[in-house]
Design an enzyme around this catalytic site. Structure first.
Site, PDB file in Angstrom:
ATOM      1  CG  ASP A 179      26.708 -33.446 -15.119  1.00 44.71           C
ATOM      2  OD1 ASP A 179      26.385 -32.639 -16.011  1.00 44.71           O
ATOM      3  OD2 ASP A 179      25.972 -33.727 -14.156  1.00 44.71           O
ATOM      4  CE  LYS A 202      28.598 -37.895 -12.585  1.00 44.82           C
ATOM      5  NZ  LYS A 202      27.714 -37.743 -11.441  1.00 44.82           N
ATOM      6  N   GLY A 235      26.425 -35.427  -3.561  1.00 41.86           N
ATOM      7  CA  GLY A 235      27.652 -36.210  -3.748  1.00 41.86           C
ATOM      8  C   GLY A 235      28.479 -35.764  -4.942  1.00 41.86           C
TER       9      GLY A 235
END
EC number: 2.7.6.1
Length: 322
Positions: A179, A202, A235
Site C-alpha cells: 500500500d 488499492k 487479505g
C-alpha cells in the site's frame, strides 16, 4: 565485543520473561549466555495475574521480554505487573523489551471521539516503572515520541536482507509495498538489496464496489517481494499477490515483521498464490503457522540480544539499524 565476553558493567544483567513468547526469550538468553531469571507469572481462580520474582534483583539492570500480542490485554497486564514487581524489588534499571507492540495501530484519532490507545499504553508502561523501552518495527515511527523515557525502535530489515541475499538471485528481484503507506519501509529494503521498487495502490472507485488494485511499476518477469510490518487477516497481501501475478510477475513472496495472523489468516495464506510468507518470531508462532507449507519463521533473537547487551553496557545501538 562478543555477547559472551561482556562483563556486568555497573549492574548485573537480568532477563525476565513473561508468558507471551517464552521461546524467543530463551533464544535471547542463549545468545547473551545469561540464564532467564526465575519468575512466576500465574493466574488466580478469577484470572487475576500474580507475579513473584524468585531471585534477588536489587541493583540489577533488568530486561523484561514481553510482546503484547494475542491475548493482548493479558500480556500487557503481565508486562505492567512484572515491571511493578521489579521496581518494588529495587531493580536499578528496568527496560521493557517489547518485540511486538500491541495497540500500535491506534496511533492517531481516525475520527471524532476516539482514543489514541498507543499513547495510553505508553503512559501505562512508563508509570508502571519502566526506565526505557526496546521494541521492533513500530507500526508508526512517531510512537517513539509517545514515551517520555528513552525508546529504541529496532528494524528487522537487516535480518530480512541477509535471508533474501542467501536465498535469491538479486538481479531478478523487485521490492513491492502492498500500500502507499508502506513505501518508506519498502524503499529502505529495496535500497539495501539494490532492487527496484513498485507500489500496489488499492482504491475503491465507488461505494459498494470492490477495491481495484493498481500496480505502480513494471513487475513483468520479476520475482516480487512484498514488505510490511504487520500481517493480520492477510487479505491485503493475498490480493496484492494476485494483482502482481496478473501484471506478469514471475513469482511473489512476502517478508513481514509481525505475524499477527488472526482469524482464518493462516488458511488464507496457505491457499493463496504467495510462494512463501516469511515472518519473524516477534510473536510466538501458533501450531497452524508451524505446520503451514508456505510460511517460514526467521528469528530476531540475535538482533534483540545484541541490542540488550549494548544497552546494558552503554554502547551504541544505532549501528544495529544498519
Amino acid at each position: 565485543m562478543a555477547a559472551g565476553d561482556r562483563g556486568h558493567g555497573s549492574g548485573e544483567i537480568k532477563l525476565v520473561a513473561g508468558n507471551s513468547n517464552r521461546a524467543l526469550a530463551e533464544s535471547i538468553a542463549t545468545y547473551l549466555k545469561t540464564p532467564l531469571t526465575k519468575c512466576s507469572v500465574r493466574r488466580f481462580a478469577d484470572m487475576e495475574i500474580f507475579v513473584e520474582i524468585q531471585e534477588n534483583v536489587r541493583g540489577a539492570d533488568v530486561f523484561v521480554i514481553q510482546s503484547t500480542s494475542f491475548p493482548t490485554n493479558d500480556h500487557l497486564m503481565e508486562l505492567l505487573i512484572i515491571t511493578d514487581a521489579l521496581r518494588r524489588s529495587s531493580a536499578r534499571r528496568i527496560t521493557a523489551v517489547i518485540p511486538y507492540f500491541g495497540y500500535a495501530r491506534q496511533d492517531r484519532r481516525a475520527s471524532g471521539r476516539t482514543p489514541i490507545s498507543a499513547k495510553l499504553v505508553a503512559n501505562l508502561i512508563t508509570h508502571a516503572g519502566a526506565d526505557r523501552v526496546l521494541t521492533l518495527d513500530l507500526h508508526a515511527g512517531q510512537i517513539q515520541g509517545f514515551f517520555d523515557i528513552p525508546t529504541d525502535n529496532l528494524f528487522a530489515a537487516p535480518v530480512m536482507e541477509r535471508d533474501i541475499k542467501a536465498r535469491m538471485e538479486l538481479d531478478k528481484l523487485m521490492v513491492v509495498s502492498p500500500d502507499v503507506g508502506g513505501v518508506v519501509r519498502a524503499r529502505a529494503l529495496a535500497k539495501r538489496i539494490d532492487a527496484p521498487l513498485a507500489i500496489v495502490d488499492k482504491r475503491r472507485e465507488r461505494a459498494g464496489e470492490s477495491e481495484v488494485m493498481n500496480v505502480i511499476g513494471d513487475v513483468k518477469g520479476r520475482t516480487c517481494i512484498l514488505i510490511d510490518d504487520i500481517i493480520d487477516s492477510g487479505g491485503t497481501l493475498v490480493n496484492a499477490a494476485e494483482a502482481l501475478l496478473e501484471r506478469g510477475a514471475k513469482d511473489v513472496l512476502a517478508y513481514i515483521t509481525h505475524g499477527v495472523l488472526s482469524g482464518g489468516a493462516v488458511a488464507r495464506i496457505a491457499s493463496s498464490k504467495l510462494r512463501e510468507l516469511v515472518i519473524t518470531d516477534s510473536i510466538m508462532p501458533t501450531e497452524a503457522v508451524r505446520v503451514a507449507q508456505n510460511i517460514r519463521v526467521i528469528s530476531i533473537a540475535p538482533l534483540i540480544g545484541e541490542a540488550i547487551g549494548r544497552t546494558a553496557h552503554e554502547e551504541s545501538v544505532s549501528s544495529l539499524f544498519n
